[in-house]
Design a protein around this motif. Structure first.
Motif, PDB file in Angstrom:
ATOM      1  N   SER A   1       7.009 -22.235  -8.286  1.00  0.00           N
ATOM      2  CA  SER A   1       6.004 -22.637  -7.309  1.00  0.00           C
ATOM      3  C   SER A   1       5.570 -24.081  -7.531  1.00  0.00           C
ATOM      4  O   SER A   1       5.292 -24.811  -6.576  1.00  0.00           O
TER       5      SER A   1
ATOM      6  N   ALA B   1      12.084 -25.629  -2.254  1.00  0.00           N
ATOM      7  CA  ALA B   1      11.948 -24.424  -1.437  1.00  0.00           C
ATOM      8  C   ALA B   1      12.498 -24.623  -0.026  1.00  0.00           C
ATOM      9  O   ALA B   1      13.044 -23.685   0.568  1.00  0.00           O
TER      10      ALA B   1
ATOM     11  N   PHE C   1       8.345 -17.140  -5.244  1.00  0.00           N
ATOM     12  CA  PHE C   1       7.784 -18.158  -6.122  1.00  0.00           C
ATOM     13  C   PHE C   1       7.311 -17.565  -7.448  1.00  0.00           C
ATOM     14  O   PHE C   1       6.786 -16.446  -7.495  1.00  0.00           O
TER      15      PHE C   1
ATOM     16  N   ASP D   1       5.391 -18.553 -11.371  1.00  0.00           N
ATOM     17  CA  ASP D   1       4.438 -19.446 -12.023  1.00  0.00           C
ATOM     18  C   ASP D   1       5.091 -20.224 -13.159  1.00  0.00           C
ATOM     19  O   ASP D   1       6.217 -19.940 -13.594  1.00  0.00           O
TER      20      ASP D   1
ATOM     21  N   PRO E   1       1.247 -26.435  -5.651  1.00  0.00           N
ATOM     22  CA  PRO E   1       2.221 -25.330  -5.735  1.00  0.00           C
ATOM     23  C   PRO E   1       2.633 -24.825  -4.355  1.00  0.00           C
ATOM     24  O   PRO E   1       1.841 -24.831  -3.399  1.00  0.00           O
ATOM     25  N   MET E   2       3.873 -24.359  -4.282  1.00  0.00           N
ATOM     26  CA  MET E   2       4.407 -23.895  -3.009  1.00  0.00           C
ATOM     27  C   MET E   2       3.664 -22.672  -2.490  1.00  0.00           C
ATOM     28  O   MET E   2       3.494 -22.510  -1.272  1.00  0.00           O
ATOM     29  N   HIS E   3       3.192 -21.810  -3.386  1.00  0.00           N
ATOM     30  CA  HIS E   3       2.509 -20.597  -2.898  1.00  0.00           C
ATOM     31  C   HIS E   3       1.143 -20.920  -2.291  1.00  0.00           C
ATOM     32  O   HIS E   3       0.557 -20.060  -1.624  1.00  0.00           O
TER      33      HIS E   3
ATOM     34  N   CYS F   1       5.343 -15.960   1.683  1.00  0.00           N
ATOM     35  CA  CYS F   1       6.349 -15.720   0.651  1.00  0.00           C
ATOM     36  C   CYS F   1       5.720 -15.049  -0.569  1.00  0.00           C
ATOM     37  O   CYS F   1       4.546 -15.267  -0.888  1.00  0.00           O
TER      38      CYS F   1
ATOM     39  N   MET G   1       4.843 -14.193  -4.449  1.00  0.00           N
ATOM     40  CA  MET G   1       4.489 -15.029  -5.601  1.00  0.00           C
ATOM     41  C   MET G   1       4.237 -14.149  -6.804  1.00  0.00           C
ATOM     42  O   MET G   1       3.568 -13.123  -6.708  1.00  0.00           O
TER      43      MET G   1
ATOM     44  N   GLY H   1       0.586 -17.334 -10.771  1.00  0.00           N
ATOM     45  CA  GLY H   1       0.028 -18.386  -9.928  1.00  0.00           C
ATOM     46  C   GLY H   1      -1.128 -19.135 -10.537  1.00  0.00           C
ATOM     47  O   GLY H   1      -1.435 -20.257 -10.118  1.00  0.00           O
TER      48      GLY H   1
ATOM     49  N   SER I   1       0.017 -22.670 -12.385  1.00  0.00           N
ATOM     50  CA  SER I   1       0.394 -23.760 -11.487  1.00  0.00           C
ATOM     51  C   SER I   1      -0.780 -24.207 -10.628  1.00  0.00           C
ATOM     52  O   SER I   1      -0.921 -25.400 -10.331  1.00  0.00           O
TER      53      SER I   1
END
Length: 376
Positions: free
Chosen positions: A82, A89, A101, A103, A325-327, A335, A337, A340, A343
């Motif tokens: 993430s 991504a 995703f 961590d 982070p992407m999440h 998406c 995860m 988390g 990150s």
């Protein structure tokens, strides 16, 4: 008079790159083919100790074709850290697959190998093994590849190494970019080695290299006329940019040393301040020191990360937060995860300081003084 702007990570080019570029220009090898392109690929392959290197238009293009080589198709899943730049991504989404995703570990800021192993195990039980795992060598420091490769091998999952930020780094003596089915490099303008724009896929796999070269040149068949049996891409790097890359790679050791000197300078100049913690250096490898990053504890330091950023901006100094982070990105809200908290904290408190390889001691001191001034 306003002080000259200090950028985060600008290109650092010399007379070597200029000479090679002009020689390529004068030779009229301008298109995405030519002796400099071949030489650049051979140079990087030799540096990394791999059989093949394919120079492409961007690191994202290399990620895309690496995922294609791994067999990623619509409906597949791919494990992705993430804590990374969006390109990691995005390339999964290009293929109609879905990123899952994961961590990071606070010890290296890279993807947590335990979470990777756990996710693979849990999905294998359900018969939903992901098609690939993408790792990212964060801010020029390698992920922990021994447990990552062990987990991928156990479940027959391809590992792709996103080493976009890490050329010149190593893991247990082995160069960044040389792990897994394929490695990905970036030569964007802010990277330690730049061609102005560009990237590279590196691999020991003959099939992957041949497929990448084919797809990157519009998948043209080797016949006299234009014959296409599959959809291809216009992804090859130009010979002119490859000439610049050749000069940059010749200077790689010096570029790494300059950034390492900056990291040492900041640690010495700011290390006594409470509430500032620099990115840890993992015992298993050597980073390329692409960016010097730290975490800010607002309670201890007396100001938060954003206040430091704002103050630096008033002094014409470019600094940035660490990756969001992407999440936490709206585009990836649906998406899956795993974890988390780590990150999210790295983003909330993380700060990237100017780290270009052409920084002078005066530049570094200006940055350090500006950080210290925030709490005066």
């Amino acid at each position: 008079m306003t002080d000259a702007r200090i950028y985060l990570s600008p290109p650092d080019v010399s007379g070597i790159e200029r000479k090679l570029l002009l020689e390529a220009f004068d030779s009229n090898w301008v298109a995405p083919v030519g002796p400099d392109l071949d030489a650049f690929e051979a140079q990087v392959a030799g540096l990394l100790g791999v059989r093949h290197a394919v120079a492409l238009s961007s690191g994202t293009a290399a990620l895309h074709l690496a995922l294609v080589a791994a067999g990623v198709r619509r409906g597949d899943t791919v494990l992705v850290p993430s804590f990374t730049f969006a390109a990691t991504a995005n390339a999964v989404m290009y293929l109609g697959a879905r990123p899952i995703f994961l961590d990071s570990t606070p010890e290296s800021w890279n993807v947590d190998p335990g979470l990777v192993a756990g996710e693979l195990r849990d999905r294998a039980v359900r018969g939903q093994v992901p098609r690939a795992v993408v790792t990212v060598d964060m801010y020029g420091q390698c992920a922990d590849y021994e447990p990552l490769l062990e987990a991928c091998d156990r479940y027959g999952v391809a590992l792709i190494e996103d080493a976009a930020e890490a050329l010149g780094a190593s893991y247990r003596g082995r160069p960044a970019g040389s792990f897994g089915l394929a490695g990905v490099l970036s030569f964007n303008g802010n990277k330690i080695v730049t061609t102005g724009g560009g990237g590279m896929l590196v691999t020991d796999d003959d099939r992957v290299a041949a497929q990448t070269r084919h797809l990157a040149t519009q998948a043209r068949e080797p016949v006299a006329h234009y014959e296409h049996r599959t959809v291809g891409y216009n992804y090859r790097l130009s010979n002119l940019l490859a000439a610049v890359g050749r000069g940059q790679v010749q200077r790689l050791d010096d570029l790494v040393a300059a950034r390492a000197a900056t990291a040492r300078y900041y640690r010495a100049a700011l290390g006594d301040l409470p509430g500032l913690t620099f990115m840890p250096v993992a015992e298993y490898g050597k980073p390329n020191w692409w960016l010097t990053c730290l975490l800010v504890d607002a309670g201890e330091f007396g100001a938060d990360r954003d206040r430091i950023l704002a103050h630096l901006a008033t002094l014409n100094i470019e600094a940035r937060p660490t990756w969001k982070p992407m999440h936490l990105q709206p585009v990836f809200r649906d998406c899956a995860m795993r974890g988390g908290e780590v990150s999210a904290d790295l983003f909330r408190r993380g700060l990237c300081l100017p780290s270009g390889s052409a920084l002078t001691d005066d530049d570094r001191q200006r940055v350090a003084d500006a950080v210290r001034a925030v709490i005066r």
